[in-house]
Structure formats: structure tokens, C-alpha cells
Scaffold this motif. Sequence first.
Motif, short mmCIF file in Angstrom:
data_model
loop_
_atom_site.label_atom_id
_atom_site.label_comp_id
_atom_site.label_asym_id
_atom_site.label_seq_id
_atom_site.Cartn_x
_atom_site.Cartn_y
_atom_site.Cartn_z
N LEU A 110 0.81 -1.23 0.00
CA LEU A 110 0.00 0.00 0.00
C LEU A 110 0.84 1.27 0.00
N THR A 111 2.11 1.14 -0.33
CA THR A 111 2.99 2.31 -0.21
C THR A 111 2.57 3.48 -1.08
N ASP A 112 1.89 3.23 -2.18
CA ASP A 112 1.42 4.30 -3.06
C ASP A 112 -0.07 4.57 -2.93
N GLU A 113 -0.70 3.97 -1.94
CA GLU A 113 -2.15 4.13 -1.77
C GLU A 113 -2.47 5.50 -1.18
N PRO A 114 -3.35 6.28 -1.83
CA PRO A 114 -3.73 7.58 -1.26
C PRO A 114 -4.27 7.41 0.15
N GLY A 115 -3.79 8.23 1.06
CA GLY A 115 -4.25 8.18 2.44
C GLY A 115 -3.44 7.30 3.36
N ARG A 152 11.56 -4.73 7.82
CA ARG A 152 11.06 -4.88 6.45
C ARG A 152 10.30 -3.63 6.00
N LEU A 153 9.48 -3.10 6.88
CA LEU A 153 8.72 -1.90 6.53
C LEU A 153 9.65 -0.72 6.29
N ARG A 154 10.61 -0.55 7.16
CA ARG A 154 11.52 0.59 7.02
C ARG A 154 12.41 0.43 5.79
N ALA A 155 12.72 -0.80 5.40
CA ALA A 155 13.53 -1.02 4.20
C ALA A 155 12.81 -0.52 2.96
N GLN A 156 11.47 -0.48 3.02
CA GLN A 156 10.67 0.05 1.90
C GLN A 156 10.22 1.49 2.18
N ASP A 157 10.83 2.12 3.18
CA ASP A 157 10.58 3.52 3.52
C ASP A 157 9.14 3.75 3.99
N VAL A 158 8.52 2.73 4.58
CA VAL A 158 7.18 2.89 5.16
C VAL A 158 7.35 3.46 6.56
N PRO A 159 6.75 4.63 6.86
CA PRO A 159 6.83 5.16 8.23
C PRO A 159 6.22 4.17 9.22
N VAL A 160 6.90 3.96 10.34
CA VAL A 160 6.43 3.03 11.36
C VAL A 160 6.46 3.73 12.71
N MET A 161 5.32 3.72 13.39
CA MET A 161 5.26 4.10 14.79
C MET A 161 5.00 2.83 15.58
N ILE A 162 5.74 2.63 16.65
CA ILE A 162 5.53 1.43 17.46
C ILE A 162 5.42 1.83 18.93
N THR A 163 4.30 1.46 19.54
CA THR A 163 4.07 1.75 20.96
C THR A 163 4.64 0.61 21.80
N VAL A 164 5.50 0.96 22.75
CA VAL A 164 6.08 -0.03 23.66
C VAL A 164 6.06 0.52 25.07
N ALA A 165 6.18 -0.39 26.03
CA ALA A 165 6.27 -0.03 27.45
C ALA A 165 7.60 -0.48 28.01
N THR A 176 17.68 0.19 19.02
CA THR A 176 17.70 -0.57 17.76
C THR A 176 16.56 -0.12 16.84
N LEU A 177 15.37 0.02 17.39
CA LEU A 177 14.23 0.48 16.60
C LEU A 177 14.46 1.88 16.05
N THR A 178 15.04 2.73 16.86
CA THR A 178 15.31 4.09 16.43
C THR A 178 16.31 4.12 15.29
N ARG A 179 17.33 3.28 15.37
CA ARG A 179 18.32 3.20 14.27
C ARG A 179 17.67 2.73 12.97
N MET A 180 16.63 1.92 13.09
CA MET A 180 15.90 1.49 11.89
C MET A 180 15.09 2.64 11.27
N GLY A 181 14.87 3.69 12.06
CA GLY A 181 14.05 4.80 11.59
C GLY A 181 12.62 4.73 12.07
N ALA A 182 12.33 3.82 13.00
CA ALA A 182 10.99 3.74 13.57
C ALA A 182 10.78 4.87 14.58
N ILE A 183 9.53 5.29 14.70
CA ILE A 183 9.14 6.27 15.71
C ILE A 183 8.67 5.48 16.92
N VAL A 184 9.45 5.49 17.97
CA VAL A 184 9.11 4.71 19.17
C VAL A 184 8.28 5.58 20.10
N SER A 185 7.12 5.05 20.48
CA SER A 185 6.18 5.78 21.32
C SER A 185 5.98 5.03 22.63
#
Length: 372
Positions: A110-115, A152-165, A176-185
Motif C-alpha cells: 500500500l505504499t502508493d495508496e492515497p491516504g 522490512r517496513l523501514r527497508a521500503q521507507d514505510v513510516p512506522v510508529m511502534i508503541t512499547v512499554a 535498535t528500533l530508532t536506528r531502523m528509523g521507527a518512531i518509538v512511542s
Amino acid sequence: MTDLWLAPDLLFDGERLQPGQALHLVDGVVAGISPAPSDAQPLPGLVTPGFVDLQVNGGGGVMVNSTPTPEGIRRVLAAHRSLGTVAILPTVITDAPEVLEQVTEAALTLTDEPGFAGLHIEGPHISTARRGTHAARFVRPLDAATLGCVERLRAQDVPVMITVAPESASPEQVATLTRMGAIVSVGHSDATAEEARALINAGACCGTHLFNAMSPMLGRAPGVTGALINSECYTGIICDGHHVADEMVGLALRARPRPDRMFLVSDAMATVGGPASFDLYGRTISVRDGKLVNDEGSLAGAHVTQAEGVQRLVRYVGVSAQDALRMAITTPAACIGRPKLAQLVGRPAQDVIVLSEGLEYRGDLPTTLAAR
């Protein structure tokens, strides 16, 4: 070639709300903004980029978890687009490992899907004590399976937010997640402020639905809530009158040390743009008195749109219309590194919406033009 000038009553350009400005549309794309020329067509209402929502569990009768397919996510996108939200992070909540794998596969198509603006992975790496409506049987420590999906998602430049505790993810894993380019929440946590700050220091830069599903702020124990409010993290908040008292929304906004760090999320479930009930983990979730509850009467996600959240921010919290729009468009776009989502120039007209004087969603520019 079509060449049109539209002069709305007010225009929000992603930064400021201002009168006397006109949109120049060329072949259905916003080519520029300037003081309204004499031949501009008047357009009643407020013109703005469409809303951006970084926490959308479902819509149109579909939950991302229950229909983890490209078509399922498209239905969620369509439901929110019909209500003025033009970019979302479909959100997969705590579930079995194979559900996240299926959603990952769907997102990669869905990388090119509007929205489609990326994916929010909300759990399963959270605290059982603060899981909310998330199923306890699926809660688990952060593992290689999830790290592999994010990679895998970040390798295709898909923005990822991941909620962790902090209870389920270590500072080293957050790094590690941050180095991948994920937004850690940081969210769904009963941790102390110190434990939350350890994740923030490791790279976590966001907080998930402030006040909800997190240790509260007390006089001698700030908890995750206090840690996030005192930080410079981007932080989502639900403004529906049920999840957080309006007074507390205003208090948090005034207390943040840096402006433009709070953003509005809907936390919407399948009932938004859909039927009044749905199934989650084998239990029925229904709309009662404007809020979503499970069969025990506990809150289970939200039944609210971004447009309604903006209205409430202005009417009951006392936020200016300009700042409320920034919370629903500009700040979330900046949080995921997609600032163009908050711009008008260069956007197709279908990504631009019209609001009433009272900030109700009225439609988008193509609909308005066709009606003239």
C-alpha cells in the motif's frame, strides 16, 4: 487545462489561519496561494489540508486486526477519508504474531495508496497492568519477529510508529528500533517516570494517547504521564470528552515545555463510518451514549473523528482554531517526517477539505467545485 481561483472565508496553510487569501488551482492541483484576485470565486467556509491521524484502529465496519489485508485497510482509509481525514496510520493492536505479519505484508503493498501514511504497531509489547482493552493473552516482550517486521517496513521507507512499554522493551531495543528509523512511542505502561525517561533517552520520541493506559501523575510520583508532559516528545491525545477531561487536555497543553508537540488522535474503531457495534477478541464492542464500551461498560477505543476532536478542542478546551488545526494536521505530519501532508501548494484538490465556520467537515474541493 482548468485554471481556477477560489477565495474561501478563511484559509489554513499548515502554519497560519488567515483571511483574504485565495487558492490557485491548475488541473486539480493547488498551484499557489496569494491575496484573492478580483475574479476569484467566493467559497464559504474554511479551507485547509485534510486531517492527519496517527492512531486509527478501524473504520467503516472494519478493524485492522480482524481484516489484516490490503482491502481491509483500504476500507478503513475510505471511511476516514469520507470524514475529512486524508492521511492515517492504520493501527494494529495487540494480537497474535501472525496478525502483525499479515498487516506488514498488507502495508508493503500500500505504499502508493492515497491516504496510507504508514503503520502504527500499538502493542503487543506493553504492560499487562495497563493494557486497556488489549487482550492479555497476547501481551509479550519485544521479540525478533516484531523487529523483523519493522525492519522490512523501514527497508521500503514505510513510516512506522511502534508503541512499547518499559515493562516489555529495553532501552537497547528502543535504540535498535530508532536506528531502523521507527518512531518509538511510550504507552500502555505502568512504569515510573524514571523508567519512561530511560526509553526516551534511548530514542523514544513520542507518547501514545496521553493520560490513557499509563501510570498517572501524582505529587511524588510523576509516572509515565508526568514524564511525557515534561519531555519534548511528540504526544498524541484523544479529545472526545470521554477519554480525557477537557480541563486535563488544556492543562497538558499549557504544561508542555515546547510548542507543537501535542497532536490529536482519534483512536477510532470500526464504528466510525460504520455500524454501531463490532467484534474484538470475540467480545462485542458497542457505541453507548457517544462512547465505545465493552460488555463490562469499560472504554474500548474511541468513536470520534478528527473533525470532531478539532471542534471539541476549540469549544470546550479553549484552543484557538489555528492551534487546533495544527494539532490535527501540522504536528502529526511533522512527527512522522511527512511535512508535505500539512501543505497546500502542490497538493491535489482531493487532499484539501472545506470546514464550516463551526469547524464541521463540509466536503472537499472537487465536491465544492462541482456544486458551484
